[in-house]
Design a protein around this motif. Structure first.
Motif, PDB file in Angstrom:
ATOM      1  N   SER A  85      -5.570   6.654  -3.228  1.00 25.79           N
ATOM      2  CA  SER A  85      -6.033   5.467  -2.510  1.00 25.79           C
ATOM      3  C   SER A  85      -6.950   4.591  -3.377  1.00 25.79           C
ATOM      4  N   VAL A 127      -4.601  -3.764  -4.263  1.00 24.08           N
ATOM      5  CA  VAL A 127      -5.310  -4.585  -3.268  1.00 24.08           C
ATOM      6  C   VAL A 127      -6.268  -5.572  -3.939  1.00 24.08           C
ATOM      7  N   CYS A 186       1.441   4.186  -2.778  1.00 26.72           N
ATOM      8  CA  CYS A 186       1.192   5.602  -2.504  1.00 26.72           C
ATOM      9  C   CYS A 186       2.450   6.431  -2.762  1.00 26.72           C
ATOM     10  N   THR A 211      -4.709   2.738  -5.761  1.00 28.67           N
ATOM     11  CA  THR A 211      -4.033   1.674  -5.016  1.00 28.67           C
ATOM     12  C   THR A 211      -4.971   0.483  -4.829  1.00 28.67           C
ATOM     13  N   ASP A 267       0.843  -1.194   0.000  1.00 25.08           N
ATOM     14  CA  ASP A 267       0.000   0.000   0.000  1.00 25.08           C
ATOM     15  C   ASP A 267       0.881   1.249   0.000  1.00 25.08           C
TER      16      ASP A 267
END
Lengths: 348, 287
Positions: B194, B202, B188, B197, B184
């Motif tokens: 986010s 994820v 970033c 990401t 993560d």
């Protein structure tokens, strides 16, 4: 006999297996197995019929195995030569299936002390009817102020979105469909008018329950206020404080014979006969007629009383006048086609 | 002691240990399945005449096909709801402290500790005409007449989603737990927002868990006889009820067998689609 290692081994293994699986030794006697219905029937039979049978037969070993009629048939069918059940309980539709598939023995009428006392409708040579189930109108008296009097009341506009029925999987649903057909000029052989009537009933339908048990729940939840319903099922709800009443419609309440049968090839034939005899005695039938069971008796020597006399009939003569018996042989011929049609047409 | 133990390859295993289970499966799974298939190849209920009549009867009948279709669709809807609701819970689980983790896992597992029948009846109470939802909405003056929630596709999907939720959440929690949290930060620090990401790092890495959860939820949802019949009612027909009608009420075992075989094949087809997606996702995740 020569004792060698191999034969000793075989004997030891066999003995061991018999110890591990007692069911393997076929000659061994097992207790009498009585397949009753689940729910209120099981309760009533455990509390009244079983003790009466034990008392009359020196505490003979027996077990109750509660399950639906169709499941009883499937179980016996799967092991016809050595059936796991000795006594079966059936609604009229399944009873004919069981007889048709050669799963039951004729009742030894000449040996029976009580058979001749049964009212004529209950005298079935392949298995007498110790009980009746009665289907009429059930309603919530708090929501329905004027009690209904006829099946036709279900179509009244005031019951929009408040009527419940069951689908045709159950005896209740199928029997009711036939009665509706008769009301509209049809019969057991022709239920087209009933399907037309169901089409007109759709705006009123709040629910089609998958089984009678689910229908009872709907009254408890306030989901429905009026439905065709079983007399006994309603008594249980009433006893739990649910506001619900039963009336016999003026067209006649539908009566189902609940017949009791000795299973063919039963190893406990004699005890099976004695259990059925116990179910036919006036003593057992009287006890079952009284609260909390309220099961309609078939022995003509039983004097009707209490709630049954108030709502259904005062004696067997009135009972025969007010009850409608249906031709389940005719019904069974087309039942699968009706179920299929109901599946297709009834979507609400 | 014959062969020297040293000559045995340490990576090969004796099959002997698996034999009891294999025998068990053969006896209690494969054999009954073969018997079912054998029964379905009969044209009459007595099982005397051979033929493919039952399969033709099912496949040529638009009604039967619509029952199959609506059952498969129901599974897809329930799986989608479970995924959309279950993913945030699983994601949250990996980002809170141990105390909250215990609470979340308890909430996720709690439904498994109650009987399906009880949970389903609870949904009848919640969705009914005078149930919690309708009573609340009416007392707030939002609606005048009760909404019809019970006996609708919506009701069945919601009840099934709750009942099957643990089957989705647990594999997701495991899959998300395996992702290195540093990834993560790495994403970033390389300039991804986010959301970026989430979608590029994820989600792809959690796909094995998503696939496992979807497969389990799907299989459980389409076969959930109790919830389907109690919340759906007697007029909504799905495959399990159709099977029950034919087998129990009508004692038409050959047709019931044919229905089960067709249902089994349809489910296997859907599950193999899931697994193919899983294989593809491995390539995607590695890219």
């Amino acid at each position: 006999m020569i004792l060698n290692r191999r034969s000793l081994m075989t004997t030891a293994l066999t003995l061991g297996a018999m110890k591990a699986f007692p069911g393997l030794s076929f000659a061994q006697a097992r207790p009498l197995v009585f397949a009753t219905f689940t729910g209120s029937w099981e309760e009533a039979h455990k509390a009244v019929l079983v003790p009466a049978f034990r008392k009359a037969n020196a505490d003979a070993a027996m077990v109750l195995d509660p399950m639906l009629s169709v499941d009883q048939i499937a179980k016996v069918n799967a092991a016809k030569a050595n059936p796991p059940i000795d006594v079966m309980l059936h609604d009229p539709g399944p009873a004919l299936v069981a007889i048709g598939q050669d799963l039951v023995e004729p009742y030894p009428v000449e040996k029976s002390a009580y058979y001749k006392d049964l009212i004529a409708e209950a005298q079935e040579p392949m298995g007498p009817a110790p009980f009746f189930q009665v289907v009429g109108l059930t309603y919530n008296p708090e929501a329905v102020k004027t009690p209904p009097t006829s099946w036709a009341d279900l179509w009244k506009p005031e019951f929009k979105g408040r009527v419940g029925i069951t689908n045709l999987n159950s005896t209740l649903g199928t029997g009711w469909l036939v009665e509706i057909a008769k009301m509209r000029g049809g019969s057991e052989a022709n239920v087209d008018p009933a399907f037309k009537a169901l089409e007109e009933l759709k705006p009123n339908l709040a629910a089609v329950a998958a089984n009678p048990g689910a229908l009872a729940t709907l009254f408890q939840q306030g989901q429905i206020d009026i439905s065709p319903g079983n007399f006994n099922a309603i008594q249980i709800l009433k006893a739990r404080g649910v506001p619900v009443e039963f009336v016999a419609p003026k067209e006649g309440a539908i009566a189902f014979k609940t017949t009791i049968h000795i299973v063919k090839n039963s190893p406990n034939r004699e005890l099976a006969f004695k259990l059925i005899e116990a179910a036919l005695t006036p003593e057992v039938q009287t006890t079952l007629m009284n609260p909390p069971y309220l099961i309609v008796p078939t022995n003509s020597k039983v004097t009707m009383g209490g709630e049954i006399a108030r709502v259904l009939a005062k004696d067997t003569a009135e009972l025969k006048k007010k009850f409608v018996f249906q031709d389940w042989k005719k019904i069974n011929e087309q039942r699968s086609a009706w179920i299929e049609r109901f599946n297709r047409e009834i979507k609400i | 002691m014959g062969a020297a133990p040293a000559s045995r390859d340490v990576t090969s295993y004796g099959m002997g240990l698996a034999a009891p289970l294999a025998l068990f499966f053969l006896l209690f799974f494969v054999a009954p399945l073969l018997q079912l298939f054998w029964l379905s190849l009969h044209n009459d209920t007595a099982g005397l005449h051979w033929g493919l009549g039952q399969y033709l009867h099912f496949l040529a009948d638009p009604f039967s096909l619509s029952v199959l279709g609506s059952t498969l669709l129901l599974g897809a809807e329930v799986t989608a709801v479970c995924l959309v609701l279950g993913f945030p819970i699983a994601w949250l689980y990996q980002r809170v402290g141990p105390r909250l983790q215990t609470i979340i896992i308890l909430i996720v597992l709690l439904p498994l500790l109650t009987s399906v029948v009880v949970r389903t009846f609870a949904w009848i109470v919640i969705l009914g005409r005078q149930g919690i939802i309708n009573a609340t909405l009416q007392s707030l003056g939002i609606i005048d007449t009760p909404l019809k929630l019970l006996y609708t596709q919506f009701g069945v999907v919601i009840a099934l989603a709750q009942v099957q939720m643990p089957l989705m959440t647990l594999p997701l929690i495991t899959a998300l737990g395996r992702i290195d949290p540093n990834l993560d930060d790495a994403s970033c620090s390389l300039g991804a927002g986010s959301w970026r990401t989430f979608f590029r790092v994820v989600l792809p890495l959690s796909l094995p868990g998503v696939i496992a959860g979807c497969t389990l939820t799907y299989a459980a949802a389409i076969t959930a006889f109790i919830t389907q019949s109690l919340v759906g009612g007697g007029q909504m027909l799905f495959m399990p009820m159709y099977l029950y009608q034919q087998a129990s009420t009508l004692q038409n075992w050959p047709f019931a067998s044919a229905i089960s075989i067709i249902f089994l094949l349809a489910v296997l087809a859907v599950v193999s689609v899931f697994t193919t997606l899983g294989r593809l996702s491995r390539g995607y995740g590695g890219a």
